[in-house]
Scaffold this active site. Structure first.
Site, PDB file in Angstrom:
ATOM      1  N   GLU A 188      34.733  41.974  36.288  1.00  0.00           N
ATOM      2  CA  GLU A 188      34.239  41.336  37.516  1.00  0.00           C
ATOM      3  C   GLU A 188      35.069  41.782  38.722  1.00  0.00           C
ATOM      4  O   GLU A 188      34.520  42.085  39.796  1.00  0.00           O
ATOM      5  CB  GLU A 188      34.315  39.821  37.358  1.00  0.00           C
ATOM      6  CG  GLU A 188      33.962  39.036  38.599  1.00  0.00           C
ATOM      7  CD  GLU A 188      34.569  37.643  38.574  1.00  0.00           C
ATOM      8  OE1 GLU A 188      34.789  37.094  39.664  1.00  0.00           O
ATOM      9  OE2 GLU A 188      34.842  37.121  37.476  1.00  0.00           O
ATOM     10  N   ASP A 245      33.327  43.801  41.743  1.00  0.00           N
ATOM     11  CA  ASP A 245      33.356  43.287  43.113  1.00  0.00           C
ATOM     12  C   ASP A 245      33.744  44.398  44.086  1.00  0.00           C
ATOM     13  O   ASP A 245      33.141  44.553  45.152  1.00  0.00           O
ATOM     14  CB  ASP A 245      34.351  42.125  43.200  1.00  0.00           C
ATOM     15  CG  ASP A 245      34.553  41.641  44.627  1.00  0.00           C
ATOM     16  OD1 ASP A 245      33.608  41.090  45.206  1.00  0.00           O
ATOM     17  OD2 ASP A 245      35.664  41.831  45.168  1.00  0.00           O
ATOM     18  N   ASP A 259      29.268  36.230  39.000  1.00  0.00           N
ATOM     19  CA  ASP A 259      30.376  36.942  38.354  1.00  0.00           C
ATOM     20  C   ASP A 259      29.854  37.924  37.305  1.00  0.00           C
ATOM     21  O   ASP A 259      30.399  39.026  37.143  1.00  0.00           O
ATOM     22  CB  ASP A 259      31.331  35.946  37.689  1.00  0.00           C
ATOM     23  CG  ASP A 259      32.092  35.102  38.699  1.00  0.00           C
ATOM     24  OD1 ASP A 259      32.071  35.443  39.899  1.00  0.00           O
ATOM     25  OD2 ASP A 259      32.704  34.095  38.287  1.00  0.00           O
ATOM     26  N   GLU A 273      28.663  41.157  38.901  1.00  0.00           N
ATOM     27  CA  GLU A 273      29.799  42.010  39.266  1.00  0.00           C
ATOM     28  C   GLU A 273      30.430  42.646  38.030  1.00  0.00           C
ATOM     29  O   GLU A 273      30.822  43.823  38.057  1.00  0.00           O
ATOM     30  CB  GLU A 273      30.836  41.201  40.038  1.00  0.00           C
ATOM     31  CG  GLU A 273      30.374  40.791  41.426  1.00  0.00           C
ATOM     32  CD  GLU A 273      31.394  39.964  42.172  1.00  0.00           C
ATOM     33  OE1 GLU A 273      31.364  39.983  43.410  1.00  0.00           O
ATOM     34  OE2 GLU A 273      32.224  39.290  41.526  1.00  0.00           O
TER      35      GLU A 273
END
Length: 231
Positions: free
Chosen positions: A47, A51, A120, A123
């Protein structure tokens, strides 16, 4: 129901070389914690990586698409695109919610439809895809899943919910609008904040986000919706 691998291959022409990496991307911490003896990896590190690559790819897209826009406007647009609510929506559109592995408690409490978890997850998938197939594969996937939504939803019209709430409430004179952090949770690289917004010390609403600023915007948005409903 199709297997995750079959769905990715049929819908997005994505075939993972590293199957364990894909499985890790779809494993929530709650599942890993319930199976500690099996030493199962969860998706928080992916994650973190996802991101970063999402921010990079969307920034590049906006930079090219809007050559006349100032940095501040581009930042606001990017924030709207990569905010938790948007990412959760992308996960649902891909039906990723069907495949995430959750702990029993998280499952019972509705975690499969929780925006935080689904955002999440999206990502984490991007992070796994980057490691498995590289940046071009991530860009191709985002061009299929995210960019069409961005163009159709006109993210150019960015709403600053905090400003909108302030303008609405101060029509009748000066009022004190305050934002307070109620809760801060999660590891350092994946914090989640809960913020309450109040008017003259009376709570209006609350919101969550990966930063205090995002949580404040979400709280203001929820307060606006509440006031517009008249409740």
């Amino acid at each position: 129901m199709k297997t995750l691998e079959k769905k990715l291959a049929e819908d997005f022409k994505i075939v993972f070389s590293d199957k364990e990496l894909l499985e890790t991307a779809f494993t929530h911490t709650s599942y890993a914690n319930e199976h500690r003896l099996l030493n199962i990896s969860h998706n928080e590190r992916l994650e973190f990586l996802g991101d970063a690559v999402l921010q990079l790819t969307i920034s590049h897209y906006l930079f090219d698409k809007y050559p006349q826009k100032a940095e501040g406007d581009l930042s606001k647009m990017r924030s709207m695109i990569v905010r938790e609510e948007s990412l959760a929506g992308f996960s649902r559109n891909c039906h990723f919610d069907r495949y995430i592995k959750l702990g029993k408690g998280e499952e019972k409490s509705g975690g499969r439809q929780r925006d935080t978890i689904l955002g999440d997850l999206f990502e984490a998938f991007l992070g796994a895809l980057l490691l498995d197939a590289g940046l071009k594969a991530v860009e191709a996937f985002l061009n299929q899943v995210v960019i069409p939504k961005v163009e159709n939803n006109n993210y150019e019209r960015v709403t600053d919910y905090k400003t909108a709430l302030q303008e609405l409430l101060q029509v009748d004179g000066d009022v004190l609008i305050d934002y307070e952090v109620l809760k801060e949770s999660g590891p350092a690289h994946a914090k989640c904040f809960e913020v309450a917004v109040s008017m003259n010390h009376e709570k209006l609403s609350s919101g969550t986000g990966k930063s205090k600023k995002l949580a404040e915007q979400e709280a203001a948005k929820n307060a606006l919706e509440k006031l517009q409903r008249g409740s």
